[in-house]
Design a protein around this motif. Structure first.
Motif, PDB file in Angstrom:
ATOM      1  N   SER A 158       0.672   3.789  -3.119  1.00  0.00           N
ATOM      2  CA  SER A 158       0.336   5.206  -2.936  1.00  0.00           C
ATOM      3  C   SER A 158       1.394   6.105  -3.552  1.00  0.00           C
ATOM      4  O   SER A 158       1.089   7.167  -4.085  1.00  0.00           O
ATOM      5  N   CYS A 159       2.645   5.671  -3.479  1.00  0.00           N
ATOM      6  CA  CYS A 159       3.715   6.456  -4.100  1.00  0.00           C
ATOM      7  C   CYS A 159       3.516   6.512  -5.619  1.00  0.00           C
ATOM      8  O   CYS A 159       3.556   7.574  -6.232  1.00  0.00           O
ATOM      9  N   SER A 193       0.833  -1.203   0.000  1.00  0.00           N
ATOM     10  CA  SER A 193       0.000   0.000   0.000  1.00  0.00           C
ATOM     11  C   SER A 193       0.872   1.260   0.000  1.00  0.00           C
ATOM     12  O   SER A 193       0.539   2.260  -0.633  1.00  0.00           O
ATOM     13  N   GLU A 194       1.991   1.181   0.683  1.00  0.00           N
ATOM     14  CA  GLU A 194       2.915   2.315   0.707  1.00  0.00           C
ATOM     15  C   GLU A 194       3.452   2.599  -0.704  1.00  0.00           C
ATOM     16  O   GLU A 194       3.438   3.735  -1.180  1.00  0.00           O
ATOM     17  N   GLY A 203       0.804   6.042  -7.303  1.00  0.00           N
ATOM     18  CA  GLY A 203      -0.452   6.685  -7.656  1.00  0.00           C
ATOM     19  C   GLY A 203      -0.374   8.208  -7.722  1.00  0.00           C
ATOM     20  O   GLY A 203      -1.278   8.854  -8.234  1.00  0.00           O
ATOM     21  N   GLN A 204       0.712   8.778  -7.202  1.00  0.00           N
ATOM     22  CA  GLN A 204       0.843  10.241  -7.232  1.00  0.00           C
ATOM     23  C   GLN A 204       1.219  10.784  -8.602  1.00  0.00           C
ATOM     24  O   GLN A 204       1.080  11.974  -8.856  1.00  0.00           O
ATOM     25  N   TYR A 255      -5.245   2.313  -4.944  1.00  0.00           N
ATOM     26  CA  TYR A 255      -4.396   3.353  -4.367  1.00  0.00           C
ATOM     27  C   TYR A 255      -4.594   4.677  -5.068  1.00  0.00           C
ATOM     28  O   TYR A 255      -4.143   5.692  -4.609  1.00  0.00           O
ATOM     29  N   TYR A 256      -5.236   4.628  -6.200  1.00  0.00           N
ATOM     30  CA  TYR A 256      -5.481   5.862  -6.917  1.00  0.00           C
ATOM     31  C   TYR A 256      -6.373   5.569  -8.102  1.00  0.00           C
ATOM     32  O   TYR A 256      -6.196   4.573  -8.776  1.00  0.00           O
TER      33      TYR A 256
END
Lengths: 180, 147
Positions: free
Chosen positions: A99-100, A95-96, A102-103, B139-140
């Protein structure tokens, strides 16, 4: 390495009344292009403008509507290539790292999915866009560098053909558009 | 498509006001007139630069079920297998990809049970193993690309 097994949670189905349903159905193909779109929707549904706005606010806050916005055709906008890029990430940091990734603006989807061992070891799926294949590969390199993915096994699947595309079925007669 | 069109797309990818005159609000923000914004938006939709302007739903909350499914189709058999798979109305789209796992289709059904039914049926008819990979976490999801 300790691996915790997590069963996928069943999605909670929203509680929607009949007016919600008609509103959802009415706007699924788009919002009216008029000065007062919500008042116009209200006229069609027998609600006043205030009620339409309040219902849309609630649908948004409950995440039934993820967002309002334009759906662009990537191809027409110069994004001629995309690759489904898959990663085999230890469960405790997925998940970490997800999320990275996904930015980044060239990453349009970032989902965790089950591994299918032994044939399929990858548990994170990202859709990465670029102007051409080289551009996509450059974006993948950038992602590896920025999110520290050097040690993560990955694979790149470029699409070669698309066969059919339609919205998803909603209430038998209507279609809604959603990501899988 | 000019600079203003690009600005409109980039702005509208991030959301839309829930107010009495939302287009006027966005037009102000962009420094164009409301009429201009509405004209350009309908032009972008007509020219198919945009497929639509409206809500993105969480389909699962609306009671639908989705999954991504992969198949390893032997070379030379792709067309025949694609015809079988594409014949199901539950198959929303189907991509051929450059990989040993060369077929990827998305199922959209009204119930979670139906996902397994369709997959089982496809396995029976094609004689190939299907790899069902539903989404477990997200996550997105933005689909926001700068233009």
């Amino acid at each position: 390495m300790k691996v915790t097994l997590r069963l996928p949670e069943l999605p909670a189905q929203a509680i929607l009344d009949e007016q919600d349903q008609s509103l959802i159905t009415l706007i699924q193909t788009g919002l009216p292009l008029s000065a007062t779109p919500y008042a116009d929707l209200g006229k069609q549904l027998g609600m006043d403008e205030y009620e339409v706005i309040e219902r849309l606010k609630r649908l948004t806050s409950e995440n039934i509507i993820k967002r309002f916005g334009v759906v662009v055709r990537h191809h027409e906008l110069g994004y001629h290539a995309n690759a489904m890029t898959v990663w085999n990430i230890p469960d405790e940091i997925v998940s970490e790292l997800g999320s990275c990734m996904g930015q980044f603006e060239f990453v349009t989807l970032c989902y965790r999915r089950p591994r299918r061992l032994p044939e399929w070891p990858y548990n994170l799926f990202t859709m990465i866009h670029g102007q051409d294949r080289d551009d996509v590969l450059a974006n993948i390199r950038l992602l590896i560098e920025r999110c520290g993915l050097d040690a993560i096994e990955h694979d790149v699947l470029f699409s070669t053909r698309r066969f059919k595309q339609r919205g998803a079925i909603y209430h038998k007669t209507n279609t809604i558009h959603a990501a899988s | 498509m000019d600079e203003i069109d690009r600005k409109i797309i980039n702005t509208l990818q991030t959301g839309f006001p829930l107010s009495e005159e939302p287009y006027a609000e966005v037009a102000d923000q962009l420094g164009v007139s409301e009429k201009d914004l509405l004209n350009r938006l309908s032009g972008l939709l007509e020219n198919k630069v945009l497929t639509r302007f409206g809500p993105m739903y969480d389909a699962q909350k609306l009671g639908g079920a989705f999954s991504l499914v992969a198949v390893r189709v032997p070379e030379g058999d792709f067309h025949r297998i694609a015809e079988i798979v594409n014949s199901y109305p539950e198959v929303a789209h189907n991509y051929q990809r450059d990989h040993d796992f060369n077929m990827w289709y998305v199922l959209a059904t009204e119930t979670p049970e139906k996902i397994n039914e369709v997959n089982y049926d496809i396995e029976q008819r094609t004689g190939l193993k299907v790899f069902n990979m539903p989404k477990l976490d997200e996550y997105y999801i933005g689909l926001q690309l700068p233009v």
